[in-house]
Structures are given as C-alpha cells and as structure tokens.
Design a protein around this motif. Structure first.
Motif, short mmCIF file in Angstrom:
data_model
loop_
_atom_site.label_atom_id
_atom_site.label_comp_id
_atom_site.label_asym_id
_atom_site.label_seq_id
_atom_site.Cartn_x
_atom_site.Cartn_y
_atom_site.Cartn_z
N VAL A 159 0.83 -1.21 0.00
CA VAL A 159 0.00 0.00 0.00
C VAL A 159 0.86 1.25 0.00
CG1 VAL A 159 -1.61 1.37 1.37
CG2 VAL A 159 -2.00 -1.08 1.08
N LEU A 160 1.91 1.24 0.83
CA LEU A 160 2.81 2.40 0.91
C LEU A 160 3.50 2.63 -0.43
CD1 LEU A 160 4.41 1.93 4.42
CD2 LEU A 160 2.79 3.70 3.73
N ILE A 161 3.94 1.55 -1.06
CA ILE A 161 4.60 1.67 -2.37
C ILE A 161 3.61 2.22 -3.39
CG2 ILE A 161 5.59 0.35 -4.28
CD1 ILE A 161 6.80 -1.52 -2.18
N PHE A 162 2.37 1.72 -3.32
CA PHE A 162 1.35 2.17 -4.27
C PHE A 162 1.05 3.66 -4.11
CE2 PHE A 162 -3.22 2.65 -5.41
CZ PHE A 162 -3.08 2.41 -6.76
N ILE A 163 0.91 4.05 -2.83
CA ILE A 163 0.66 5.47 -2.55
C ILE A 163 1.82 6.32 -3.01
CG2 ILE A 163 0.39 7.17 -0.70
CD1 ILE A 163 -1.18 5.05 0.86
N GLY A 164 3.04 5.85 -2.73
CA GLY A 164 4.23 6.58 -3.14
C GLY A 164 4.28 6.73 -4.64
N GLY A 165 3.88 5.65 -5.35
CA GLY A 165 3.88 5.70 -6.80
C GLY A 165 2.89 6.72 -7.33
N ILE A 166 1.70 6.79 -6.69
CA ILE A 166 0.70 7.77 -7.12
C ILE A 166 1.21 9.18 -6.90
CG2 ILE A 166 -1.58 8.71 -6.56
CD1 ILE A 166 -2.51 5.86 -5.98
N GLN A 167 1.86 9.43 -5.76
CA GLN A 167 2.34 10.76 -5.44
C GLN A 167 3.44 11.22 -6.38
OE1 GLN A 167 3.41 10.08 -1.35
NE2 GLN A 167 1.51 10.98 -0.59
N SER A 168 4.27 10.29 -6.84
CA SER A 168 5.41 10.69 -7.65
C SER A 168 5.09 10.73 -9.14
CB SER A 168 6.59 9.72 -7.42
OG SER A 168 6.24 8.43 -7.86
N PHE A 169 3.97 10.08 -9.55
CA PHE A 169 3.67 9.99 -10.97
C PHE A 169 3.34 11.38 -11.52
CE2 PHE A 169 2.59 7.89 -14.79
CZ PHE A 169 1.51 8.56 -15.34
N GLY A 170 4.12 11.82 -12.50
CA GLY A 170 3.87 13.10 -13.13
C GLY A 170 4.13 14.29 -12.24
N GLN A 171 4.77 14.08 -11.10
CA GLN A 171 4.99 15.16 -10.15
C GLN A 171 6.48 15.39 -9.94
OE1 GLN A 171 2.54 17.07 -8.66
NE2 GLN A 171 1.13 16.02 -10.01
N GLY A 172 7.09 16.06 -10.86
CA GLY A 172 8.48 16.42 -10.67
C GLY A 172 9.46 15.45 -11.31
N ILE A 173 10.74 15.75 -11.09
CA ILE A 173 11.81 14.96 -11.70
C ILE A 173 11.92 13.60 -11.01
CG2 ILE A 173 14.30 14.83 -12.12
CD1 ILE A 173 14.38 17.86 -12.21
N GLU A 174 12.03 12.57 -11.82
CA GLU A 174 12.26 11.22 -11.29
C GLU A 174 13.76 10.96 -11.31
OE1 GLU A 174 10.00 8.70 -13.83
OE2 GLU A 174 8.06 9.56 -13.23
N PHE A 175 14.38 11.05 -10.15
CA PHE A 175 15.83 10.91 -10.07
C PHE A 175 16.25 9.45 -10.05
CE2 PHE A 175 15.36 15.28 -8.49
CZ PHE A 175 16.36 15.91 -9.23
N PHE A 176 17.28 9.15 -10.82
CA PHE A 176 17.86 7.80 -10.91
C PHE A 176 18.51 7.44 -9.57
CE2 PHE A 176 21.71 5.25 -11.85
CZ PHE A 176 21.10 4.10 -12.33
N LYS A 177 18.27 6.25 -9.11
CA LYS A 177 18.86 5.77 -7.86
C LYS A 177 20.09 4.94 -8.18
CE LYS A 177 15.46 7.64 -5.65
NZ LYS A 177 15.68 8.95 -5.00
#
Length: 428
Positions: A8-26
């Motif tokens: 659930v936490l991963i899913f929520i995190g994915g929703i928050q980050s989708f289309g919201q800012g730069i996706e930085f490479f880890k």
C-alpha cells in the motif's frame, strides 16, 4: 498484514510521484551516465549538500514542479549527488564543484555541456535545459547574433542572464576574456535601458549579479531607491541590495573618520525610508540600529577607542534583546581584531571573549562562521595568555573544518589553523 501495508505504501508513493516532478535515478554517477548512453539522453546532475538551504528549496519547490518533471523526465537521465559524501569525492573534484547547489549537464561520454551555480526557479531551469538540448539558442549563438546588433536589448539581456552559467564552464584566460566582455555589455545595457522598463525580475537578477557599488551617488542604486515602491513588488531582495550599498558607504566613511556618514544615516528615515522598511524593527527603528553600529565603528576604527566601542555595542545588544543573532555577537568581536589586532585594554578583550562565547551558543550558525568564531576565541585566549584554552579552540576549529568538502578552501583554513597552533607552541 505487514506485506500488504508495504504494498500500500509503495502504491501510494507511486501515485504521489507519478507526473509530479523529476524522477531521479537511484544509483551512482557512472551508472547514471551508462543509462543516459543507453537511452540516448543527456545526463542532468544536481550536486547538493545536506546543510545547504538553497539546495533544499530547489529540491522541495522546483524539482517537484510538474512542468519541470515532464520536461526533464523526457529529455534527461537525472541524478542527485551528495557532494560531501566521500564516495562522490572523485566526481565532485573532477567537475570542480565549488558551491552548492551546482547543476550540471553532461553528454553520454561525460563531457560537461553546461553548469549552473545557485538555485533557479522552474522557468529558468527549463530555459537553461532547453539551451542544452538545442531547443533554444546557445550562449555562443546569441553572442554571434549580438555582434551585428550591439544595441539589441533583448539579446543583451539573454547574454547577461546566461553569462554566469557559460563563464563557469571556462578557465583561465578564456574566462577572464569573457568576464571583461560581459562587464562591458552590462554597463551598456544599463545605460541604454535605465528607466521603468528596467524594473522586472530578470533585470533585477542581472543587476544583483553584476553591479557592485560602494561609492556615493551611484546612478543605478539611486534609481532603484527612487523606484523602491515598484521594486518591492518583486520581493524584498532589491531593498536589501540598495540598503547594502548605503551601509557600505556609511561603513567606509565612519572608519575613515568622515562624519559625513551621519548624512547617510539621515537617509534611513528620509528618502530611503521605504528601502529600510524591510529591516525588522521589533525593538528599535532601522535608524537607531544603524546609528549604534556606525557610531561604534567610528569610535573603534578612527578614534581607536576600544572602550567606547564596547559601551556602544553593549547598549546596542541591550536594545536588540532576544532579536540578537550569533552573527551580531561574532561580528562585534571580529571588528575589534580587524581594527586593532587585539591591541586594546584587557577589559575590551574580555568583552570580545564574552561576545564570541555567546555567538557559539547558537545552534543555527553556519559551519564557516563556527570555524571562524572558534579561531577568534582561540586568538582571544592567546592574548589573555590562557594558552591551554586557546589550543582547545584551535583544535576544535580544525576538527570542524574536516566537515568541509571544498578542498581548496578547507586546505587554506587548515593551514591557517596549523600556523596558529605552531605559533602558540613557540610561546609555550
């Protein structure tokens, strides 16, 4: 249940980050460069430090913007590098990262394409990125166009806005040549554009970057002061910029014994009242605050009256009350050494020690200030012949300097501290 919670936490995190800012490479720099090569993209690197305020604002307020994310995620592989992590020392040194944040663009072979120093807003960051991708004219292309149209204010503005990033990629004689060119363009630009059209965010950024004034009657500074009502609509920055100009004039005059500095004190609640309105005035007016400070400097630097200086500054701190900051106490103590080298009555030395100790009790002081205050406290103890305490202060300053990542600055500071320790050992 625990597994479901993680999902659930991963899913929520994915929703928050989708289309919201730069996706930085880890991953590390080399892995990011390899990914950029595989995808046929340019590598964007944010060199930051954990303690850096502008870095945090950039990460929070700019990198998270949807427009920034949409553009950067399409065009670049992006990575954030903690410049003070020893694991990143080689790439930081290789790319001569001297300040934070430093934003850099590299081609797939690791060649530096562009470097920006300092925080930008979202629009400026995208604009800089578009130059790198070729969607907007490069600095060299703009300059070539400018050479055949040297009074074109639009081209001049573009050059001045792009100059810091471009010049930072150059070295030695080439850099010096471009600095001279840009200084000439700036002077011509201000002369041509002086008037209401100069009052805008981009031109203020240019002025703040290139204009340095400490002489009375500076045409540009007086223009800004006269139009401060309009400038304040851009924020408080222009007011502090003009205030620094007037303060520098007062400082120079007071230290030289020219009582004309009092005329510039009168400006604070006269024609510069709006400019100085940004100064916090909880316990005293701006006029009172700077009267204390420059009357004290007149006593110390010109009259060589250390005790009078102490009396004046103690009154100042009493008025400030809880609004006094570490830098207020630290600078008051440092002025004594700047003016006299510590050759003042013991009562004055003891007071500088008291002020420095107070400065070090604050938890929000910068690393550089902390090192400086510790070294200064060591000097004070040395003058007071408290050699054991002096050595402790110097050693602590040296240990604090170990946290610095800027190698050249760190080496210079540590060399100076070692010299102080060596001189102390000779006395003992």
């Amino acid at each position: 249940m625990k597994t479901i919670l993680v999902i659930v936490l991963i899913f929520i995190g994915g929703i928050q980050s989708f289309g919201q800012g730069i996706e930085f490479f880890k991953g590390d720099y080399n892995a990011a460069l390899e990914k950029a090569k595989q995808e046929g993209k340019i590598l964007f690197v944010d060199f930051y430090a954990d303690w850096c305020g502008p870095c945090k604002r950039l990460a929070k307020d700019v990198f998270t913007l949807e427009a920034v994310g949409n553009y950067f995620n399409e065009k670049f592989v992006s990575i954030q590098i903690d410049a003070e992590n020893p694991a990143n020392r080689q790439v930081v040194k290789q790319n001569k990262v001297r300040s934070y944040p430093t934003l850099a663009f590299f081609d797939a072979d690791g060649k530096l394409l562009s470097r920006l120093e300092g925080a930008l807003d979202g629009a400026a960051l995208i604009k800089s990125a578009k130059v790198v991708t070729g969607e907007e004219m490069s600095f060299e292309e703009i300059y070539t166009k400018f050479k055949s149209s040297k009074n074109d204010l639009v081209l001049m503005q573009q050059l001045l806005l792009g100059a810091p990033a471009y010049v930072s990629t150059l070295e030695n004689m080439e850099q010096a040549k471009w600095i001279a060119r840009i200084e000439k363009i700036f002077k011509d630009y201000i002369d041509l554009k002086m008037g209401p059209e100069l009052i805008n965010v981009d031109d203020y950024r240019i002025i703040n970057t290139f204009h340095h004034a400490d002489k009375p009657g500076d045409k540009l500074m007086e223009f800004m002061n006269k139009n401060m009502e309009a400038y304040l609509k851009l924020g408080e920055g222009p007011a502090y910029f003009v205030m620094e100009y007037n303060n520098k004039i007062m400082e120079n005059m007071a230290r030289a014994g020219k009582e004309e500095y009092k005329k510039y004190l009168e400006r604070i609640d006269g024609d510069m009242k709006l400019t100085y309105s940004v100064v916090p005035q909880k316990t005293m007016s701006a006029r009172q605050r700077f009267t204390y400070l420059y009357d004290a400097e007149y006593l110390l630097f010109y009259k060589k009256d250390g005790e009078g200086y102490v009396t004046s500054m103690d009154a100042y701190f009493k008025e400030l009350g809880e609004d006094a900051r570490a830098v207020d106490y630290g600078m008051a103590a440092q002025q004594v050494y700047t003016a006299t080298g510590g050759k003042v009555p013991e009562s004055v030395i003891l007071k500088t020690k008291e002020w420095t100790v107070k400065a070090l009790q604050y938890t929000d002081i910068s690393l550089m200030d902390k090192i400086n205050f510790l070294a200064m406290l060591g000097d004070t103890n040395k003058v007071l012949k408290e050699y054991v305490e002096a050595k402790k202060c110097y050693n602590q300053a040296f240990m604090e300097s170990m946290q610095m990542e800027q190698e050249m600055t760190k080496a210079m500071i540590q060399m100076r501290i070692k010299q102080k320790l060596a001189a102390l050992d000779l006395i003992k």
